[in-house]
Design a protein around this motif. Structure first.
Motif, PDB file in Angstrom:
ATOM      1  N   PHE A 126       0.027 113.753 -34.992  1.00  0.00           N
ATOM      2  CA  PHE A 126       0.605 111.815 -35.580  1.00  0.00           C
ATOM      3  C   PHE A 126       0.569 112.419 -37.004  1.00  0.00           C
ATOM      4  CE2 PHE A 126      -1.072 111.180 -31.874  1.00  0.00           C
ATOM      5  CZ  PHE A 126      -0.758 110.020 -31.171  1.00  0.00           C
ATOM      6  N   GLU A 127       1.487 111.890 -37.955  1.00  0.00           N
ATOM      7  CA  GLU A 127       1.963 111.532 -39.222  1.00  0.00           C
ATOM      8  C   GLU A 127       1.655 110.054 -39.294  1.00  0.00           C
ATOM      9  OE1 GLU A 127       2.070 113.927 -42.068  1.00  0.00           O
ATOM     10  OE2 GLU A 127       2.303 115.665 -40.548  1.00  0.00           O
ATOM     11  N   GLY A 128       0.745 109.646 -40.038  1.00  0.00           N
ATOM     12  CA  GLY A 128      -0.230 107.746 -40.182  1.00  0.00           C
ATOM     13  C   GLY A 128      -0.474 108.121 -38.623  1.00  0.00           C
ATOM     14  N   ASP A 129       0.461 106.353 -38.834  1.00  0.00           N
ATOM     15  CA  ASP A 129       0.869 106.309 -37.499  1.00  0.00           C
ATOM     16  C   ASP A 129       1.326 106.606 -36.060  1.00  0.00           C
ATOM     17  OD1 ASP A 129       1.908 104.537 -38.521  1.00  0.00           O
ATOM     18  OD2 ASP A 129       1.442 103.030 -37.694  1.00  0.00           O
TER      19      ASP A 129
ATOM     20  N   THR B 106      -1.515 115.765 -40.718  1.00  0.00           N
ATOM     21  CA  THR B 106      -1.291 116.003 -39.682  1.00  0.00           C
ATOM     22  C   THR B 106      -2.177 115.851 -39.157  1.00  0.00           C
ATOM     23  OG1 THR B 106       0.543 117.195 -40.160  1.00  0.00           O
ATOM     24  CG2 THR B 106       0.139 117.359 -37.282  1.00  0.00           C
ATOM     25  N   ASN B 107      -2.560 114.374 -37.801  1.00  0.00           N
ATOM     26  CA  ASN B 107      -3.442 114.428 -37.507  1.00  0.00           C
ATOM     27  C   ASN B 107      -3.562 114.508 -35.542  1.00  0.00           C
ATOM     28  OD1 ASN B 107      -6.329 113.385 -36.191  1.00  0.00           O
ATOM     29  ND2 ASN B 107      -5.405 111.513 -35.842  1.00  0.00           N
TER      30      ASN B 107
ATOM     31  N   GLN C 134      11.239 120.235 -36.401  1.00  0.00           N
ATOM     32  CA  GLN C 134      11.421 121.319 -36.248  1.00  0.00           C
ATOM     33  C   GLN C 134      10.605 122.308 -36.794  1.00  0.00           C
ATOM     34  OE1 GLN C 134      13.541 121.691 -32.744  1.00  0.00           O
ATOM     35  NE2 GLN C 134      12.249 120.212 -31.814  1.00  0.00           N
ATOM     36  N   GLY C 135      10.275 123.714 -37.077  1.00  0.00           N
ATOM     37  CA  GLY C 135      10.649 124.297 -37.774  1.00  0.00           C
ATOM     38  C   GLY C 135       9.196 124.449 -39.589  1.00  0.00           C
ATOM     39  N   GLN C 136       8.423 123.203 -39.391  1.00  0.00           N
ATOM     40  CA  GLN C 136       7.656 122.971 -40.102  1.00  0.00           C
ATOM     41  C   GLN C 136       5.952 122.831 -39.815  1.00  0.00           C
ATOM     42  OE1 GLN C 136       8.256 119.094 -41.521  1.00  0.00           O
ATOM     43  NE2 GLN C 136      10.391 118.544 -41.203  1.00  0.00           N
ATOM     44  N   GLY C 137       5.652 123.706 -39.268  1.00  0.00           N
ATOM     45  CA  GLY C 137       4.652 124.404 -38.523  1.00  0.00           C
ATOM     46  C   GLY C 137       3.496 123.221 -38.039  1.00  0.00           C
TER      47      GLY C 137
ATOM     48  N   GLN D  73       0.309 124.431 -35.867  1.00  0.00           N
ATOM     49  CA  GLN D  73      -0.953 123.468 -35.858  1.00  0.00           C
ATOM     50  C   GLN D  73      -1.685 122.790 -34.288  1.00  0.00           C
ATOM     51  OE1 GLN D  73      -1.083 120.502 -38.676  1.00  0.00           O
ATOM     52  NE2 GLN D  73       0.765 121.881 -39.522  1.00  0.00           N
ATOM     53  N   MET D  74      -0.374 122.721 -33.697  1.00  0.00           N
ATOM     54  CA  MET D  74      -0.431 121.793 -31.988  1.00  0.00           C
ATOM     55  C   MET D  74      -1.074 122.663 -30.944  1.00  0.00           C
ATOM     56  SD  MET D  74       0.437 119.100 -31.527  1.00  0.00           S
ATOM     57  CE  MET D  74       1.294 118.923 -29.712  1.00  0.00           C
ATOM     58  N   MET D  75      -1.047 124.544 -31.602  1.00  0.00           N
ATOM     59  CA  MET D  75      -1.485 125.906 -31.119  1.00  0.00           C
ATOM     60  C   MET D  75      -2.158 125.975 -30.675  1.00  0.00           C
ATOM     61  SD  MET D  75       0.916 126.278 -28.564  1.00  0.00           S
ATOM     62  CE  MET D  75      -0.191 128.115 -27.359  1.00  0.00           C
ATOM     63  N   GLN D  76      -3.055 125.690 -32.439  1.00  0.00           N
ATOM     64  CA  GLN D  76      -4.784 126.474 -32.842  1.00  0.00           C
ATOM     65  C   GLN D  76      -5.111 125.428 -32.092  1.00  0.00           C
ATOM     66  OE1 GLN D  76      -3.052 126.354 -37.232  1.00  0.00           O
ATOM     67  NE2 GLN D  76      -2.773 127.922 -37.112  1.00  0.00           N
TER      68      GLN D  76
END
Length: 153
Positions: free
Chosen positions: A51-54, A2-3, A84-87, A91-94
């Motif tokens: 993003f996952e890849g692009d 995830t980017n 949803q529910g995969q973390g 990550q977005m909040m962090q």
């Protein structure tokens, strides 16, 4: 992998697809809502996405509270419904918390609904260390309170 990064104008159509899968706000509003972010170099708004890849999978929008010193409000955050529910939300909040800390900001406010359908959302913020700071009765509608969460950065 995830980017997470600030959004670009070229991301808008992919982010509209993310918005189609969730009930955050109408996808047709995205361009207007993000216009200041893209067109005003002085804007303190922060639009970011995962993003996952692009492929866009999440969107977030944060901005300063007017007349405060270092207080920001997370106006919107959402993850594509099918993942949803995969973390990814964590990550977005962090990402946004770290970004705000690096920029010298002090507080992040998050607002949500008291409705039963937002129970998991409220638990999510509490799990991330947000304190339930206020409840404004009947804010969204009769019987639908605004719940305000607070975190010192």
């Amino acid at each position: 992998m995830t980017n997470i990064r600030p959004i670009a104008k070229s991301d808008l159509s992919a982010l509209k697809e993310v918005l189609h899968t969730i009930e955050l706000f109408p996808p047709s509003m995205l361009e207007e809502m993000a216009a200041d972010f893209f067109n005003n170099p002085q804007s303190a708004d922060i639009w970011f996405a995962a993003f996952e890849g692009d492929k866009a999978i999440s969107i977030g929008y944060c901005g300063p509270e007017k007349l405060t010193n270092g207080t920001f409000n997370l106006f919107a955050i959402g993850v594509r419904k099918d993942i949803q529910g995969q973390g990814i939300g964590t990550q977005m909040m962090q990402y946004i918390e770290n970004r705000l800390r690096q920029d010298g900001q002090r507080i992040l406010i998050v607002e949500t609904s008291s409705g039963a359908e937002f129970q998991l959302t409220r638990q999510f913020y509490e799990k991330l260390g947000y304190a339930k700071e206020a409840v404004i009765r009947d804010f969204w509608d009769e019987g639908d309170d605004k719940v305000v969460f607070w975190k010192k950065l």
